[in-house]
Design a protein around this motif. Structure first.
Motif, PDB file in Angstrom:
ATOM      1  N   PRO A 115       4.856  -8.463   1.624  1.00 50.41           N
ATOM      2  CA  PRO A 115       3.908  -7.919   1.309  1.00 50.41           C
ATOM      3  C   PRO A 115       3.882  -6.599   1.313  1.00 50.41           C
ATOM      4  O   PRO A 115       2.935  -5.652   1.035  1.00 50.41           O
ATOM      5  CB  PRO A 115       2.845  -8.465   2.550  1.00 50.41           C
ATOM      6  CG  PRO A 115       3.565  -9.707   2.976  1.00 50.41           C
ATOM      7  CD  PRO A 115       4.961  -9.562   2.412  1.00 50.41           C
ATOM      8  N   VAL A 116       4.795  -5.898   2.026  1.00 51.21           N
ATOM      9  CA  VAL A 116       4.876  -4.401   2.094  1.00 51.21           C
ATOM     10  C   VAL A 116       5.961  -3.679   1.241  1.00 51.21           C
ATOM     11  O   VAL A 116       6.016  -2.310   1.282  1.00 51.21           O
ATOM     12  CB  VAL A 116       5.229  -4.124   3.594  1.00 51.21           C
ATOM     13  CG1 VAL A 116       4.035  -4.587   4.406  1.00 51.21           C
ATOM     14  CG2 VAL A 116       6.540  -4.489   4.168  1.00 51.21           C
ATOM     15  N   VAL A 117       6.802  -4.476   0.602  1.00 48.54           N
ATOM     16  CA  VAL A 117       7.870  -3.829  -0.318  1.00 48.54           C
ATOM     17  C   VAL A 117       7.283  -2.821  -1.282  1.00 48.54           C
ATOM     18  O   VAL A 117       6.561  -3.102  -1.928  1.00 48.54           O
ATOM     19  CB  VAL A 117       8.638  -4.833  -0.945  1.00 48.54           C
ATOM     20  CG1 VAL A 117       9.616  -4.383  -1.916  1.00 48.54           C
ATOM     21  CG2 VAL A 117       9.624  -5.601   0.152  1.00 48.54           C
ATOM     22  N   GLY A 118       7.702  -1.592  -1.255  1.00 50.22           N
ATOM     23  CA  GLY A 118       6.978  -0.716  -2.376  1.00 50.22           C
ATOM     24  C   GLY A 118       5.730  -0.139  -1.768  1.00 50.22           C
ATOM     25  O   GLY A 118       5.184   1.047  -2.103  1.00 50.22           O
ATOM     26  N   LEU A 119       5.297  -0.630  -0.538  1.00 49.70           N
ATOM     27  CA  LEU A 119       3.973  -0.171   0.023  1.00 49.70           C
ATOM     28  C   LEU A 119       4.008   0.236   1.524  1.00 49.70           C
ATOM     29  O   LEU A 119       3.189   0.410   2.133  1.00 49.70           O
ATOM     30  CB  LEU A 119       2.773  -0.931  -0.148  1.00 49.70           C
ATOM     31  CG  LEU A 119       2.752  -1.841  -1.621  1.00 49.70           C
ATOM     32  CD1 LEU A 119       1.789  -2.832  -1.711  1.00 49.70           C
ATOM     33  CD2 LEU A 119       1.943  -0.641  -2.354  1.00 49.70           C
ATOM     34  N   GLU A 120       5.198   0.814   1.771  1.00 50.45           N
ATOM     35  CA  GLU A 120       5.639   0.971   3.159  1.00 50.45           C
ATOM     36  C   GLU A 120       4.648   2.087   3.819  1.00 50.45           C
ATOM     37  O   GLU A 120       4.607   1.875   4.710  1.00 50.45           O
ATOM     38  CB  GLU A 120       7.006   1.277   3.296  1.00 50.45           C
ATOM     39  CG  GLU A 120       8.090   0.129   3.128  1.00 50.45           C
ATOM     40  CD  GLU A 120       8.653  -0.034   1.643  1.00 50.45           C
ATOM     41  OE1 GLU A 120       7.798   0.750   0.647  1.00 50.45           O
ATOM     42  OE2 GLU A 120       9.285  -0.917   1.331  1.00 50.45           O
ATOM     43  N   GLU A 121       4.502   3.186   2.999  1.00 50.24           N
ATOM     44  CA  GLU A 121       3.604   4.293   3.592  1.00 50.24           C
ATOM     45  C   GLU A 121       2.208   3.726   3.993  1.00 50.24           C
ATOM     46  O   GLU A 121       1.527   4.056   5.049  1.00 50.24           O
ATOM     47  CB  GLU A 121       3.601   5.339   2.339  1.00 50.24           C
ATOM     48  CG  GLU A 121       4.651   6.143   2.411  1.00 50.24           C
ATOM     49  CD  GLU A 121       4.983   6.760   3.735  1.00 50.24           C
ATOM     50  OE1 GLU A 121       4.227   7.152   4.353  1.00 50.24           O
ATOM     51  OE2 GLU A 121       6.260   6.605   4.131  1.00 50.24           O
ATOM     52  N   ALA A 122       1.573   2.844   2.946  1.00 47.92           N
ATOM     53  CA  ALA A 122       0.281   2.302   3.290  1.00 47.92           C
ATOM     54  C   ALA A 122       0.198   1.451   4.735  1.00 47.92           C
ATOM     55  O   ALA A 122      -0.792   1.170   5.218  1.00 47.92           O
ATOM     56  CB  ALA A 122      -0.174   1.481   1.882  1.00 47.92           C
ATOM     57  N   ALA A 123       1.563   0.799   4.742  1.00 41.40           N
ATOM     58  CA  ALA A 123       1.589  -0.159   5.984  1.00 41.40           C
ATOM     59  C   ALA A 123       2.242   0.208   7.341  1.00 41.40           C
ATOM     60  O   ALA A 123       2.336  -0.287   8.151  1.00 41.40           O
ATOM     61  CB  ALA A 123       2.378  -1.565   5.492  1.00 41.40           C
ATOM     62  N   ARG A 124       2.655   1.530   7.304  1.00 41.00           N
ATOM     63  CA  ARG A 124       3.360   2.313   8.124  1.00 41.00           C
ATOM     64  C   ARG A 124       2.724   2.203   9.590  1.00 41.00           C
ATOM     65  O   ARG A 124       1.512   2.466   9.683  1.00 41.00           O
ATOM     66  CB  ARG A 124       3.597   3.882   7.964  1.00 41.00           C
ATOM     67  CG  ARG A 124       4.371   4.443   9.187  1.00 41.00           C
ATOM     68  CD  ARG A 124       4.628   5.738   8.688  1.00 41.00           C
ATOM     69  NE  ARG A 124       5.403   6.023   7.719  1.00 41.00           N
ATOM     70  CZ  ARG A 124       6.707   5.860   7.084  1.00 41.00           C
ATOM     71  NH1 ARG A 124       7.489   5.625   8.055  1.00 41.00           N
ATOM     72  NH2 ARG A 124       7.241   5.888   5.922  1.00 41.00           N
ATOM     73  N   GLY A 125       3.080   1.525  10.565  1.00 39.51           N
ATOM     74  CA  GLY A 125       2.677   1.703  11.863  1.00 39.51           C
ATOM     75  C   GLY A 125       1.894   0.447  12.131  1.00 39.51           C
ATOM     76  O   GLY A 125       1.480   0.195  13.299  1.00 39.51           O
ATOM     77  N   ALA A 126       1.778  -0.355  11.118  1.00 43.28           N
ATOM     78  CA  ALA A 126       1.107  -1.898  11.200  1.00 43.28           C
ATOM     79  C   ALA A 126       1.857  -2.441  12.415  1.00 43.28           C
ATOM     80  O   ALA A 126       2.993  -2.490  12.958  1.00 43.28           O
ATOM     81  CB  ALA A 126       1.335  -2.832  10.108  1.00 43.28           C
ATOM     82  N   ILE A 127       0.917  -3.209  13.253  1.00 46.27           N
ATOM     83  CA  ILE A 127       1.340  -4.078  14.241  1.00 46.27           C
ATOM     84  C   ILE A 127       0.898  -5.359  13.925  1.00 46.27           C
ATOM     85  O   ILE A 127      -0.189  -5.819  13.365  1.00 46.27           O
ATOM     86  CB  ILE A 127       0.516  -3.759  15.620  1.00 46.27           C
ATOM     87  CG1 ILE A 127       0.958  -2.401  16.225  1.00 46.27           C
ATOM     88  CG2 ILE A 127       0.661  -4.969  16.804  1.00 46.27           C
ATOM     89  CD1 ILE A 127       0.074  -1.730  17.300  1.00 46.27           C
ATOM     90  N   THR A 128       1.961  -6.253  13.935  1.00 48.05           N
ATOM     91  CA  THR A 128       1.583  -7.681  13.321  1.00 48.05           C
ATOM     92  C   THR A 128       1.772  -8.738  14.626  1.00 48.05           C
ATOM     93  O   THR A 128       2.790  -8.464  15.522  1.00 48.05           O
ATOM     94  CB  THR A 128       2.613  -8.259  12.309  1.00 48.05           C
ATOM     95  OG1 THR A 128       3.873  -8.119  12.532  1.00 48.05           O
ATOM     96  CG2 THR A 128       2.138  -7.294  11.106  1.00 48.05           C
ATOM     97  N   ILE A 129       1.272  -9.797  14.529  1.00 46.08           N
ATOM     98  CA  ILE A 129       1.289 -10.797  15.765  1.00 46.08           C
ATOM     99  C   ILE A 129       1.946 -11.891  15.206  1.00 46.08           C
ATOM    100  O   ILE A 129       1.537 -12.637  14.336  1.00 46.08           O
ATOM    101  CB  ILE A 129      -0.006 -10.970  16.442  1.00 46.08           C
ATOM    102  CG1 ILE A 129      -0.476  -9.791  16.968  1.00 46.08           C
ATOM    103  CG2 ILE A 129       0.109 -12.163  17.425  1.00 46.08           C
ATOM    104  CD1 ILE A 129      -2.085  -9.628  17.297  1.00 46.08           C
ATOM    105  N   LEU A 130       3.005 -12.281  15.866  1.00 47.31           N
ATOM    106  CA  LEU A 130       3.666 -13.843  15.523  1.00 47.31           C
ATOM    107  C   LEU A 130       3.584 -14.628  16.773  1.00 47.31           C
ATOM    108  O   LEU A 130       4.241 -14.235  17.742  1.00 47.31           O
ATOM    109  CB  LEU A 130       5.079 -13.429  14.980  1.00 47.31           C
ATOM    110  CG  LEU A 130       5.826 -14.773  14.329  1.00 47.31           C
ATOM    111  CD1 LEU A 130       5.145 -15.448  13.336  1.00 47.31           C
ATOM    112  CD2 LEU A 130       7.292 -14.184  14.256  1.00 47.31           C
ATOM    113  N   PRO A 131       2.743 -15.552  16.701  1.00 45.91           N
ATOM    114  CA  PRO A 131       2.831 -16.605  17.818  1.00 45.91           C
ATOM    115  C   PRO A 131       4.102 -17.270  17.928  1.00 45.91           C
ATOM    116  O   PRO A 131       4.717 -17.511  17.209  1.00 45.91           O
ATOM    117  CB  PRO A 131       1.756 -17.660  17.275  1.00 45.91           C
ATOM    118  CG  PRO A 131       1.120 -17.097  16.100  1.00 45.91           C
ATOM    119  CD  PRO A 131       1.753 -16.026  15.570  1.00 45.91           C
TER     120      PRO A 131
END
Length: 142
Positions: free
Chosen positions: A88-104
């Motif tokens: 989902p973020v390959v090539g879009l790293e700047e837009a996703a920078r700093g994201a926190i994701t939750i993996l149960p």
């Protein structure tokens, strides 16, 4: 069924608030994501976005954020659909920078898979929902 949620979070004197909640259809048109970004921008003090969507739609949203020149504007909190996958973020790293994701945390329960896959209409009368599951899974009517 099949709605994805985007919740915009803002901070104020009282702490956190939900500024708006945005739903999009399961199979949105390509222009839907530019509209979502526009809606997110309607609340100028809100920068945190809690996002529940599949990985393709996350990618499409990040593409819309990039196209709107808003990379780095939002702080994302995402579901497990993109936290463990680079797609989902390959090539879009700047837009996703700093994201926190939750993996149960996922644990296998010994014997569950064998038990669940052995269920049938004949041996599973006590689960009232099972006939609905069976109809949906096998595309039939009982």
């Amino acid at each position: 069924t099949g709605l994805y949620w985007f919740v915009l979070v803002c901070t104020g004197a009282g702490g956190l608030c939900i500024a708006q909640s945005i739903k999009i259809p399961r199979e949105p048109a390509p222009e839907e994501f530019a509209k979502v970004v526009g809606r997110l921008m309607e609340t100028s003090t809100a920068r945190g976005v809690v996002l529940f969507a599949n990985e393709d739609d996350i990618r499409r949203l990040l593409e819309a954020v990039t196209a709107a020149n808003l990379s780095g504007h939002f702080s994302w909190v995402g579901s497990d659909s993109w936290g463990a996958k680079p797609g989902p973020v390959v090539g879009l790293e700047e837009a996703a920078r700093g994201a926190i994701t939750i993996l149960p945390k996922r644990l296998s329960v010994p014997g569950f898979d064998e038990y669940f896959t052995s269920r049938s209409l004949e041996n599973n009368r006590r689960n009232l929902w099972f006939h609905e599951f069976w109809e949906e899974d096998f595309n039939c009517r009982l």
